[in-house]
Enzyme design. Structure first.
Site, short mmCIF file in Angstrom:
data_model
loop_
_atom_site.label_atom_id
_atom_site.label_comp_id
_atom_site.label_asym_id
_atom_site.label_seq_id
_atom_site.Cartn_x
_atom_site.Cartn_y
_atom_site.Cartn_z
N ARG A 92 0.83 -1.21 0.00
CA ARG A 92 0.00 0.00 0.00
C ARG A 92 0.86 1.26 0.00
NH1 ARG A 92 -3.86 -2.19 3.95
NH2 ARG A 92 -3.12 -0.96 5.66
N ARG A 124 9.32 5.91 -3.72
CA ARG A 124 9.56 6.84 -4.83
C ARG A 124 11.01 7.25 -4.90
NH1 ARG A 124 5.49 10.32 -2.62
NH2 ARG A 124 3.50 9.50 -3.36
N ARG A 147 -7.70 -6.84 14.25
CA ARG A 147 -6.80 -6.13 15.13
C ARG A 147 -7.57 -4.91 15.63
NH1 ARG A 147 -2.79 -7.22 18.31
NH2 ARG A 147 -1.16 -5.65 18.36
N ARG A 171 1.34 5.81 16.45
CA ARG A 171 1.43 7.19 15.93
C ARG A 171 0.75 8.19 16.84
NH1 ARG A 171 -1.76 5.54 10.30
NH2 ARG A 171 -3.48 4.50 11.32
N GLU A 185 -2.28 6.43 19.25
CA GLU A 185 -3.00 5.25 18.74
C GLU A 185 -2.26 3.99 19.18
OE1 GLU A 185 -4.32 6.09 14.70
OE2 GLU A 185 -3.98 3.98 14.24
N TYR A 216 -10.06 -4.49 4.09
CA TYR A 216 -9.58 -3.15 4.39
C TYR A 216 -9.92 -2.24 3.22
CZ TYR A 216 -6.86 0.77 5.86
OH TYR A 216 -6.49 2.03 6.24
P1 FAD Z 1 -17.82 1.69 9.54
O1 FAD Z 1 -17.36 3.09 9.53
O2 FAD Z 1 -17.12 0.72 10.43
O3 FAD Z 1 -19.39 1.70 9.86
C1 FAD Z 1 -20.10 0.56 10.26
C2 FAD Z 1 -21.09 1.00 11.31
O4 FAD Z 1 -21.95 -0.12 11.62
C3 FAD Z 1 -20.43 1.40 12.63
O5 FAD Z 1 -20.86 2.70 12.99
C4 FAD Z 1 -20.92 0.35 13.62
O6 FAD Z 1 -21.14 0.88 14.92
C5 FAD Z 1 -22.22 -0.11 12.98
N1 FAD Z 1 -22.61 -1.46 13.38
C6 FAD Z 1 -21.86 -2.59 13.29
N2 FAD Z 1 -22.55 -3.64 13.77
C7 FAD Z 1 -23.75 -3.17 14.16
C8 FAD Z 1 -24.89 -3.77 14.75
N3 FAD Z 1 -24.90 -5.07 15.06
N4 FAD Z 1 -25.97 -3.01 15.02
C9 FAD Z 1 -25.94 -1.67 14.75
N5 FAD Z 1 -24.89 -1.05 14.19
C10 FAD Z 1 -23.81 -1.78 13.91
N6 FAD Z 1 -9.79 5.57 4.87
C11 FAD Z 1 -9.27 6.52 4.04
O7 FAD Z 1 -9.75 6.68 2.90
N7 FAD Z 1 -8.24 7.32 4.46
C12 FAD Z 1 -7.68 7.21 5.70
O8 FAD Z 1 -6.78 7.95 6.03
C13 FAD Z 1 -8.21 6.20 6.57
N8 FAD Z 1 -7.68 6.05 7.81
C14 FAD Z 1 -8.19 5.10 8.63
C15 FAD Z 1 -7.63 4.98 9.91
C16 FAD Z 1 -8.13 4.03 10.79
C17 FAD Z 1 -7.52 3.91 12.15
C18 FAD Z 1 -9.20 3.19 10.39
C19 FAD Z 1 -9.76 2.15 11.34
C20 FAD Z 1 -9.77 3.32 9.13
C21 FAD Z 1 -9.27 4.26 8.23
N9 FAD Z 1 -9.82 4.44 6.95
C22 FAD Z 1 -9.29 5.40 6.12
C23 FAD Z 1 -10.94 3.61 6.44
C24 FAD Z 1 -12.33 4.21 6.71
O9 FAD Z 1 -12.53 4.34 8.09
C25 FAD Z 1 -13.38 3.25 6.10
O10 FAD Z 1 -13.20 3.12 4.72
C26 FAD Z 1 -14.85 3.65 6.35
O11 FAD Z 1 -15.06 4.22 7.59
C27 FAD Z 1 -15.70 2.41 6.22
O12 FAD Z 1 -17.07 2.72 6.31
P2 FAD Z 1 -18.12 1.57 6.63
O13 FAD Z 1 -19.45 2.20 6.57
O14 FAD Z 1 -17.86 0.38 5.77
O15 FAD Z 1 -17.76 1.03 8.10
N1 UDP Z 2 4.08 0.84 7.84
C1 UDP Z 2 5.35 0.81 8.40
N2 UDP Z 2 5.89 1.96 8.87
C2 UDP Z 2 5.26 3.15 8.83
C3 UDP Z 2 3.97 3.19 8.23
C4 UDP Z 2 3.41 2.02 7.77
O1 UDP Z 2 5.94 -0.26 8.48
O2 UDP Z 2 5.82 4.16 9.27
C5 UDP Z 2 3.49 -0.43 7.34
C6 UDP Z 2 2.68 -1.15 8.41
O3 UDP Z 2 2.83 -2.53 8.23
C7 UDP Z 2 1.26 -0.74 8.06
C8 UDP Z 2 1.32 -0.70 6.53
O4 UDP Z 2 2.64 -0.20 6.26
O5 UDP Z 2 0.31 -1.68 8.55
C9 UDP Z 2 0.27 0.18 5.88
O6 UDP Z 2 0.42 1.49 6.34
P1 UDP Z 2 -0.75 2.55 6.28
O7 UDP Z 2 -0.20 3.87 6.64
O8 UDP Z 2 -1.47 2.39 4.99
O9 UDP Z 2 -1.65 2.02 7.47
P2 UDP Z 2 -3.06 2.53 8.03
O10 UDP Z 2 -3.02 4.03 8.04
O11 UDP Z 2 -4.07 1.97 7.13
O12 UDP Z 2 -3.07 1.95 9.39
#
Ligand code: FAD
Ligand code: UDP
Length: 367
Positions: free
Chosen positions: A170, A174, A247, A278, A298, A346
């Site tokens: 992912r 560069r 996780r 982070r 986090e 993911y």
């Molecule tokens: P969710 O946002 O998980 O929504 C599902 C909802 O269903 C939740 O609110 C949950 O409470 C509800 N639910 C589940 N089970 C039940 C139940 N039984 N009854 C009632 N409600 C329920 N994407 C990016 O593009 N850029 C980023 O930088 C980025 N950073 C991220 C960083 C982290 C730490 C994480 C975890 C994700 C990140 N993502 C990022 C991904 C992004 O969060 C997801 O793509 C998006 O939120 C997914 O939307 P969703 O609706 O599929 O799921």
């Molecule tokens: N990663 C790493 N070092 C960093 C950032 C990311 O080794 O400083 C690795 C790590 O395994 C991570 C993966 O690259 O799970 C993807 O990183 P990304 O930033 O896309 O993770 P996210 O923001 O989705 O947690």
């Protein structure tokens, strides 16, 4: 009586609800959390939009999806350029000429490529079979040891040798002096936070919060002709093939009486000993000038049933279990399974929007 019962007020459920409403359909959206937005939820603290479930940066190559999100709110010009802190040494991410220069003193792309090639050769890797081998063949052993190994092993709670290589693919590598974390053409943060988008999408839609589908399944199911389900797929089928693993994360958010704590929105701690991966300083996503600042550490954690499922563990064992659930899901004609949890994948935000719009097209093409 509703046309759709939407389980989950995250991005997938919200896009579906918005599009269905536009087509004159009546939806009930439920969520077990006490807010809408799922993991993109933002909350204002000290005048700063805090990303409550970790840093969310919108990026896409798809013009239609970019225009779609911009039709709800305006986006700013934020470009993600995280830095890595390895025991006090600072490196630019993603891996680029700035990183290579700081690490080895190399100046030209050719020198950097040579250095990586030497290290890859010394490690004897021809066909990378796991994350460690993949990482070394992309960037060499020095970067692997300082910037990847520790971060990855705390993030996933297992050895990098036991992780699939696609996780590291992912990240861009560069041979230019470019610190932009993403290769995508469009990138930014919604002005006013993600909540502004979700609120607009769900305007005029019936919403019930603090409602867990599984605690009221019999009572909720007859309320609508169809269900859009965005929760965990194994739970929907009573875990009959076993429990899909995740996780989890813990977020520790603190308000600090200083204007600028770390000088960047995202700082990764890539050593093994620091327990968090982070620190996010939220104001920098929106170039904030507030008097105070809000930072979030986090911490990756073991997941067990009942904890928040953040990252699916897409190894062979779990993927094979998922395929069995998917086969059951494909049989359910009255339920649309969508989003991260129901498809055990993911997904970034733009992919979730793309998938939801695809489901909408399929669903309403008959009308
Ligand atoms: P969710 O946002 O998980 O929504 C599902 C909802 O269903 C939740 O609110 C949950 O409470 C509800 N639910 C589940 N089970 C039940 C139940 N039984 N009854 C009632 N409600 C329920 N994407 C990016 O593009 N850029 C980023 O930088 C980025 N950073 C991220 C960083 C982290 C730490 C994480 C975890 C994700 C990140 N993502 C990022 C991904 C992004 O969060 C997801 O793509 C998006 O939120 C997914 O939307 P969703 O609706 O599929 O799921
Ligand atoms: N990663 C790493 N070092 C960093 C950032 C990311 O080794 O400083 C690795 C790590 O395994 C991570 C993966 O690259 O799970 C993807 O990183 P990304 O930033 O896309 O993770 P996210 O923001 O989705 O947690």
């Amino acid at each position: 009586m509703y046309d759709y019962l939407i389980v989950g007020a995250g991005l997938y459920g919200s896009v579906f609800a918005y599009e269905a409403k536009k087509r004159g359909k009546k939806c009930l959206v439920i969520d077990k959390r006490d807010h809408i937005g799922g993991n993109v939820y933002t909350e204002e603290i000290e005048g700063i939009n805090v990303h409550k479930y970790g840093a969310h940066i919108f990026h896409t190559n798809n013009k239609k999806i970019w225009e779609y999100v911009n039709s709800f709110v305006e986006f700013n010009r934020y470009t993600n350029s995280p830095i890595a802190n390895y025991k006090g040494e600072i490196y630019n991410l993603p891996f680029n000429m700035n990183t290579f220069n700081k690490l080895w003193g190399v100046v030209s792309p050719e020198e950097a490529q040579q250095k990586i090639e030497e290290q890859k050769k010394a490690a004897g890797i021809t066909e990378p079979n796991n994350l460690e081998e993949q990482a070394i063949s992309l960037v060499g052993t020095d970067i692997y040891e300082k910037l990847i190994k520790g971060y990855t092993e705390k993030q996933w709670g297992r050895s990098a040798r036991d992780l699939p290589s696609f996780i590291i693919k992912r990240l861009p590598v560069r041979f230019t002096y470019d610190n932009n974390y993403f290769n995508d053409r469009y990138q930014g943060i919604p002005i006013g936070g993600y909540q502004a988008i979700i609120e607009k999408m769900l305007e005029g839609v019936d919403i019930q919060l603090n409602v867990d589908f599984f605690q009221r399944r019999d009572e909720l199911t007859p309320l609508a002709k169809k269900i859009v389900y965005t929760g965990m797929v194994d739970q929907y089928f009573d875990y009959q093939y076993g429990v899909l693993e995740y996780r989890s994360l813990e977020f520790e958010t603190t308000v600090l009486d200083t204007t600028n704590y770390q000088g960047n929105a995202v700082v990764n701690y890539t050593d093994r000993e620091t327990p968090y991966t982070r620190i996010i300083e939220h104001k920098h996503f929106e170039f904030g000038t507030q008097d105070k600042t809000v930072v979030t550490r986090e911490y990756p954690t073991e997941w067990k049933t009942g904890d928040e499922p953040y990252y699916p563990i897409n190894d062979d064992k779990n993927n094979n279990m998922y395929y069995k659930y998917k086969a059951l899901a494909d049989y359910e004609t009255n339920v649309i399974f969508g989003g991260r949890l129901a498809t055990y994948k993911y997904y970034d935000m733009h992919q979730i929007i793309g998938a939801a719009l695809e489901a909408v097209n399929k669903e309403f093409s008959k009308d």
